[in-house]
Design an enzyme around this catalytic site. Sequence first.
Site, mmCIF file in Angstrom:
data_model
loop_
_atom_site.group_PDB
_atom_site.id
_atom_site.type_symbol
_atom_site.label_atom_id
_atom_site.label_comp_id
_atom_site.label_asym_id
_atom_site.label_seq_id
_atom_site.Cartn_x
_atom_site.Cartn_y
_atom_site.Cartn_z
ATOM 1 N N LYS A 1 -9.932 4.745 -0.273
ATOM 2 C CA LYS A 1 -11.219 4.330 0.298
ATOM 3 C C LYS A 1 -11.888 5.497 1.009
ATOM 4 C CE LYS A 1 -8.825 0.231 1.768
ATOM 5 N NZ LYS A 1 -8.465 -0.757 2.739
ATOM 6 N N LYS B 1 -2.699 11.943 7.919
ATOM 7 C CA LYS B 1 -3.929 11.447 8.557
ATOM 8 C C LYS B 1 -4.263 12.210 9.827
ATOM 9 C CE LYS B 1 -4.465 7.078 6.402
ATOM 10 N NZ LYS B 1 -4.511 5.642 6.418
ATOM 11 N N LYS C 1 -4.325 10.444 -4.526
ATOM 12 C CA LYS C 1 -4.329 8.982 -4.616
ATOM 13 C C LYS C 1 -5.770 8.447 -4.587
ATOM 14 C CE LYS C 1 -3.274 6.649 -0.996
ATOM 15 N NZ LYS C 1 -2.714 6.097 0.224
HETATM 16 P P1 TYM Z 1 -4.145 -0.293 2.763
HETATM 17 O O1 TYM Z 1 -5.216 -1.130 3.344
HETATM 18 O O2 TYM Z 1 -4.296 1.189 2.783
HETATM 19 O O3 TYM Z 1 -3.888 -0.697 1.253
HETATM 20 C C1 TYM Z 1 -3.649 -2.051 0.910
HETATM 21 C C2 TYM Z 1 -2.666 -2.129 -0.226
HETATM 22 O O4 TYM Z 1 -3.150 -1.388 -1.345
HETATM 23 C C3 TYM Z 1 -2.162 -0.460 -1.779
HETATM 24 N N1 TYM Z 1 -2.847 0.752 -2.265
HETATM 25 C C4 TYM Z 1 -2.604 1.309 -3.462
HETATM 26 N N2 TYM Z 1 -1.776 0.955 -4.460
HETATM 27 C C5 TYM Z 1 -1.783 1.724 -5.580
HETATM 28 N N3 TYM Z 1 -2.582 2.828 -5.710
HETATM 29 C C6 TYM Z 1 -3.423 3.209 -4.732
HETATM 30 N N4 TYM Z 1 -4.223 4.272 -4.883
HETATM 31 C C7 TYM Z 1 -3.467 2.438 -3.536
HETATM 32 N N5 TYM Z 1 -4.169 2.527 -2.389
HETATM 33 C C8 TYM Z 1 -3.764 1.486 -1.620
HETATM 34 C C9 TYM Z 1 -1.334 -0.164 -0.546
HETATM 35 O O5 TYM Z 1 -0.052 0.314 -0.898
HETATM 36 C C10 TYM Z 1 -1.292 -1.522 0.126
HETATM 37 O O6 TYM Z 1 -0.267 -2.319 -0.428
HETATM 38 N N6 TYM Z 1 -0.384 -0.192 6.011
HETATM 39 C C11 TYM Z 1 -1.007 -0.984 4.984
HETATM 40 C C12 TYM Z 1 -1.489 -2.338 5.450
HETATM 41 C C13 TYM Z 1 -0.463 -3.163 6.174
HETATM 42 C C14 TYM Z 1 0.594 -3.888 5.597
HETATM 43 C C15 TYM Z 1 1.262 -4.517 6.673
HETATM 44 C C16 TYM Z 1 1.020 -4.052 4.279
HETATM 45 C C17 TYM Z 1 -0.408 -3.354 7.522
HETATM 46 N N7 TYM Z 1 0.634 -4.173 7.818
HETATM 47 C C18 TYM Z 1 2.384 -5.311 6.453
HETATM 48 C C19 TYM Z 1 2.143 -4.859 4.074
HETATM 49 C C20 TYM Z 1 2.802 -5.479 5.136
HETATM 50 C C21 TYM Z 1 -2.194 -0.218 4.475
HETATM 51 O O7 TYM Z 1 -2.667 0.703 5.071
HETATM 52 O O8 TYM Z 1 -2.723 -0.718 3.369
#
Ligand code: TYM
Length: 341
Positions: A207, A121, A204
């Site tokens: 968004k 990032k 991947k």
């Molecule tokens: P975020 O918002 O990017 O994504 C949310 C969840 O979706 C999953 N995900 C995917 N899974 C499969 N294929 C994909 N292409 C894909 N894109 C996203 C992510 O693995 C995630 O589970 N850091 C985290 C948010 C977070 C969090 C936490 C999660 C903050 N604190 C504590 C668990 C526990 C994130 O950026 O998710």
Amino acid sequence: MTESGIKKVGNDLVFSGVQPTGNLHLGNYLGAIKNWVDFQNSKKCIFCIVDLHAITASENRSKLDDFSREVAAAYIASGIEPKKSTIFVQSNITGHSELAWILGCHTPIGWLNRMTQFKDKAGKNKEKAPLGLYSYPVLMAADILLYKSNFVPVGDDQKQHLELCRDIAQSFNRFYNTDFFPIPEPIITGSATRVMSLKDGKKKMSKSDPSDQSRINLTDSEDQIRKKVQKAKTDSMPFPESKNDLENRPEIENLINIYSAIGEHSSEKIMQDYKGKDFKNFKEDLCDLLISKISKISMEIKKLLSDQSYLNSILSDGAKEANELSEKNMNEIKKIIKFYT
Ligand code: TYM
């Protein structure tokens, strides 16, 4: 309900979250949210909308309130029941940032330097990256440990952050000679733990991909889903018959994984069912499957978003529940550290 009013089913606590950055997509659903639903009947579940994480990137710093409601709506539309699970917005609970500071004091910089997501990032100009983006995984550890969570269902891309969270919990426990923090287990399950872009099977689904054609959004119409799947990249080779045939064919593997996760069939069965057939047949059936699942969710999201007072009340109740647990745990953490109170 327990005496304190906290919903509790069983002894184990499940925690997860999604950033309110708009464009929730199939990867978020299959990699994370879909897998949360079943936990609700056996465990206490807390599902957070992680807006403090979202502001680590400048492009996400607008419409946070609308996007937070959209994530709440997506949770509920996907089967998260507010009566069973706690749904709330991270910035409503001060314990997250407070604990992140404390945990940051137990996190060697060398551990953060290994985080691949920061490298991706921040890009080439690391000097200009915000400190928040660098310390993002510490805040994530705080989210999880604040509630003494045991299980964290996430997509594959969060694996390294979860490993770091475990290391931080152990580092704190060791330093204070306590077993206060459980060592949380990542739950990375299903056949679509890493959903890839529809345009490039090596990237991947995300968004932030500038091409909307690369992903299926949870708010896409039937027509949009059909067009995106029809245009999804494939190749001119025959339909694969076994896992060996998937080598170096990431786009095909991705479509089969999506079919497998959404239709709940094994990839072996899918390959047997479609062998010798045209990709066109496969894509048509995949469209039907996606439309039957995603359109329902999409319609429900729209319905929920039209009733903002309902969503606000869910988030306000959720914040009260989360705050109760957060305050209780923060008080104990402060006692362990021997902060003056
Ligand atoms: P975020 O918002 O990017 O994504 C949310 C969840 O979706 C999953 N995900 C995917 N899974 C499969 N294929 C994909 N292409 C894909 N894109 C996203 C992510 O693995 C995630 O589970 N850091 C985290 C948010 C977070 C969090 C936490 C999660 C903050 N604190 C504590 C668990 C526990 C994130 O950026 O998710």
